[in-house]
Design a protein around this motif. Structure first.
Motif, mmCIF file in Angstrom:
data_model
loop_
_atom_site.group_PDB
_atom_site.id
_atom_site.type_symbol
_atom_site.label_atom_id
_atom_site.label_comp_id
_atom_site.label_asym_id
_atom_site.label_seq_id
_atom_site.Cartn_x
_atom_site.Cartn_y
_atom_site.Cartn_z
ATOM 1 N N THR A 41 -7.183 36.313 -81.265
ATOM 2 C CA THR A 41 -7.280 37.390 -82.241
ATOM 3 C C THR A 41 -8.738 37.580 -82.636
ATOM 4 O O THR A 41 -9.485 36.622 -82.750
ATOM 5 C CB THR A 41 -6.457 37.051 -83.505
ATOM 6 N N GLU A 42 -9.130 38.829 -82.846
ATOM 7 C CA GLU A 42 -10.509 39.120 -83.242
ATOM 8 C C GLU A 42 -10.642 39.035 -84.761
ATOM 9 O O GLU A 42 -9.847 39.610 -85.508
ATOM 10 C CB GLU A 42 -10.921 40.512 -82.769
ATOM 11 N N TYR A 43 -11.651 38.292 -85.223
ATOM 12 C CA TYR A 43 -11.918 38.084 -86.642
ATOM 13 C C TYR A 43 -13.390 38.371 -86.930
ATOM 14 O O TYR A 43 -14.233 38.238 -86.046
ATOM 15 C CB TYR A 43 -11.647 36.629 -87.049
ATOM 16 N N PRO A 44 -13.731 38.691 -88.177
ATOM 17 C CA PRO A 44 -15.141 38.752 -88.564
ATOM 18 C C PRO A 44 -15.759 37.361 -88.447
ATOM 19 O O PRO A 44 -15.084 36.356 -88.652
ATOM 20 C CB PRO A 44 -15.098 39.199 -90.028
ATOM 21 N N LEU A 45 -17.047 37.294 -88.106
ATOM 22 C CA LEU A 45 -17.740 36.027 -87.878
ATOM 23 C C LEU A 45 -18.868 35.855 -88.887
ATOM 24 O O LEU A 45 -19.683 36.747 -89.078
ATOM 25 C CB LEU A 45 -18.323 35.983 -86.469
ATOM 26 N N ILE A 46 -18.906 34.668 -89.521
ATOM 27 C CA ILE A 46 -20.011 34.306 -90.403
ATOM 28 C C ILE A 46 -20.697 33.101 -89.782
ATOM 29 O O ILE A 46 -20.068 32.070 -89.546
ATOM 30 C CB ILE A 46 -19.526 33.991 -91.828
ATOM 31 N N LYS A 47 -21.999 33.242 -89.488
ATOM 32 C CA LYS A 47 -22.776 32.180 -88.861
ATOM 33 C C LYS A 47 -23.432 31.333 -89.948
ATOM 34 O O LYS A 47 -24.037 31.862 -90.874
ATOM 35 C CB LYS A 47 -23.840 32.760 -87.939
ATOM 36 N N MET A 48 -23.302 29.991 -89.802
ATOM 37 C CA MET A 48 -23.882 29.065 -90.772
ATOM 38 C C MET A 48 -24.838 28.132 -90.052
ATOM 39 O O MET A 48 -24.651 27.830 -88.882
ATOM 40 C CB MET A 48 -22.791 28.219 -91.430
ATOM 41 N N GLU A 49 -25.851 27.667 -90.755
ATOM 42 C CA GLU A 49 -26.795 26.712 -90.181
ATOM 43 C C GLU A 49 -26.263 25.289 -90.258
ATOM 44 O O GLU A 49 -26.568 24.461 -89.416
ATOM 45 C CB GLU A 49 -28.140 26.803 -90.908
ATOM 46 N N ILE A 50 -25.472 24.988 -91.281
ATOM 47 C CA ILE A 50 -24.982 23.626 -91.469
ATOM 48 C C ILE A 50 -23.620 23.688 -92.157
ATOM 49 O O ILE A 50 -23.355 24.575 -92.956
ATOM 50 C CB ILE A 50 -25.994 22.788 -92.283
ATOM 51 N N SER A 51 -22.741 22.762 -91.784
ATOM 52 C CA SER A 51 -21.420 22.672 -92.402
ATOM 53 C C SER A 51 -21.049 21.201 -92.517
ATOM 54 O O SER A 51 -21.837 20.319 -92.199
ATOM 55 C CB SER A 51 -20.383 23.420 -91.559
ATOM 56 N N SER A 52 -19.832 20.932 -92.928
ATOM 57 C CA SER A 52 -19.403 19.542 -93.082
ATOM 58 C C SER A 52 -19.323 18.823 -91.732
ATOM 59 O O SER A 52 -19.352 17.600 -91.687
ATOM 60 C CB SER A 52 -18.053 19.480 -93.778
ATOM 61 N N THR A 53 -19.260 19.557 -90.632
ATOM 62 C CA THR A 53 -19.204 18.923 -89.311
ATOM 63 C C THR A 53 -20.579 18.518 -88.795
ATOM 64 O O THR A 53 -20.675 17.764 -87.829
ATOM 65 C CB THR A 53 -18.543 19.840 -88.278
ATOM 66 N N SER A 54 -21.650 19.008 -89.435
ATOM 67 C CA SER A 54 -22.992 18.660 -88.979
ATOM 68 C C SER A 54 -23.885 18.085 -90.073
ATOM 69 O O SER A 54 -24.973 17.616 -89.786
ATOM 70 C CB SER A 54 -23.679 19.886 -88.372
ATOM 71 N N HIS A 55 -23.445 18.106 -91.318
ATOM 72 C CA HIS A 55 -24.269 17.599 -92.419
ATOM 73 C C HIS A 55 -24.300 16.074 -92.393
ATOM 74 O O HIS A 55 -23.265 15.433 -92.245
ATOM 75 C CB HIS A 55 -23.708 18.090 -93.752
ATOM 76 N N PRO A 56 -25.481 15.472 -92.527
ATOM 77 C CA PRO A 56 -25.596 14.006 -92.460
ATOM 78 C C PRO A 56 -24.754 13.264 -93.497
ATOM 79 O O PRO A 56 -24.281 12.173 -93.238
ATOM 80 C CB PRO A 56 -27.079 13.746 -92.713
ATOM 81 N N PHE A 57 -24.526 13.843 -94.654
ATOM 82 C CA PHE A 57 -23.720 13.183 -95.676
ATOM 83 C C PHE A 57 -22.289 12.972 -95.181
ATOM 84 O O PHE A 57 -21.692 11.928 -95.406
ATOM 85 C CB PHE A 57 -23.705 14.002 -96.966
ATOM 86 N N TYR A 58 -21.728 13.968 -94.495
ATOM 87 C CA TYR A 58 -20.346 13.883 -94.034
ATOM 88 C C TYR A 58 -20.214 13.160 -92.697
ATOM 89 O O TYR A 58 -19.205 12.528 -92.426
ATOM 90 C CB TYR A 58 -19.736 15.284 -93.921
ATOM 91 N N THR A 59 -21.229 13.267 -91.854
ATOM 92 C CA THR A 59 -21.139 12.651 -90.523
ATOM 93 C C THR A 59 -21.613 11.215 -90.515
ATOM 94 O O THR A 59 -21.261 10.451 -89.623
ATOM 95 C CB THR A 59 -21.975 13.444 -89.503
ATOM 96 N N GLY A 60 -22.443 10.834 -91.479
ATOM 97 C CA GLY A 60 -22.983 9.484 -91.517
ATOM 98 C C GLY A 60 -24.135 9.270 -90.556
ATOM 99 O O GLY A 60 -24.640 8.173 -90.404
ATOM 100 N N LYS A 61 -24.561 10.315 -89.901
ATOM 101 C CA LYS A 61 -25.672 10.237 -88.953
ATOM 102 C C LYS A 61 -26.863 10.978 -89.530
ATOM 103 O O LYS A 61 -26.746 12.107 -89.982
ATOM 104 C CB LYS A 61 -25.299 10.881 -87.618
ATOM 105 N N VAL A 62 -28.014 10.339 -89.503
ATOM 106 C CA VAL A 62 -29.228 10.981 -89.990
ATOM 107 C C VAL A 62 -29.842 11.754 -88.839
ATOM 108 O O VAL A 62 -30.150 11.189 -87.792
ATOM 109 C CB VAL A 62 -30.232 9.954 -90.540
ATOM 110 N N LYS A 63 -30.001 13.039 -89.034
ATOM 111 C CA LYS A 63 -30.603 13.889 -88.015
ATOM 112 C C LYS A 63 -31.896 14.429 -88.597
ATOM 113 O O LYS A 63 -31.885 15.191 -89.559
ATOM 114 C CB LYS A 63 -29.656 15.038 -87.663
ATOM 115 N N LEU A 64 -33.009 14.016 -88.031
ATOM 116 C CA LEU A 64 -34.318 14.394 -88.537
ATOM 117 C C LEU A 64 -34.811 15.612 -87.770
ATOM 118 O O LEU A 64 -35.029 15.544 -86.562
ATOM 119 C CB LEU A 64 -35.283 13.221 -88.374
ATOM 120 N N VAL A 65 -34.959 16.720 -88.470
ATOM 121 C CA VAL A 65 -35.450 17.950 -87.859
ATOM 122 C C VAL A 65 -36.892 18.130 -88.295
ATOM 123 O O VAL A 65 -37.180 18.325 -89.474
ATOM 124 C CB VAL A 65 -34.597 19.157 -88.291
#
Length: 83
Positions: A41-65
Motif C-alpha cells: 500500500t502507498e503511504y506518505p513518507l517522513i524521513k528521519m535522521e535518527i530513531s529508536s532503532t539507531s539511537h545509541p541510548f536504545y541500541t547500547g552501541k556508541v556510534k561516533l560521527v
C-alpha cells in the motif's frame, strides 16, 4: 467526543530512519510530499535522521560521527585533563 477539535489529516504515515533504512508505520498529522509503498500500500513518507532503532541510548552501541574533525579537535583540546 467534541466535533471540530481534532485534526482532519490524521492518517497512517511511514517513518523511515535514513541512517539504517528501518521503516515503521504510525499515525501522524505531519505534512510530507514523499510517498512509499509499504506492505503493498502507498503511504506518505517522513524521513528521519535518527530513531529508536539507531539511537545509541536504545541500541547500547556508541556510534561516533565525526564531521569536519570536530572530535579530534575536542580530544586535542582536553587531552591535558586526561589522567
Amino acid at each position: 467526543m467534541k466535533s471540530g477539535i481534532h485534526p482532519e489529516n490524521y492518517r497512517l504515515v511511514v517513518f523511515k530512519d535514513m541512517s539504517n533504512d528501518e521503516v515503521f508505520l504510525c499515525k501522524s498529522t505531519a505534512e510530507t510530499k514523499d510517498t512509499i509503498v509499504y506492505e503493498g500500500t502507498e503511504y506518505p513518507l517522513i524521513k528521519m535522521e535518527i530513531s529508536s532503532t539507531s539511537h545509541p541510548f536504545y541500541t547500547g552501541k556508541v556510534k561516533l560521527v565525526d564531521t569536519a574533525g570536530r572530535v579530534d579537535k575536542f580530544m586535542n583540546k582536553y587531552k591535558k585533563f586526561a589522567k
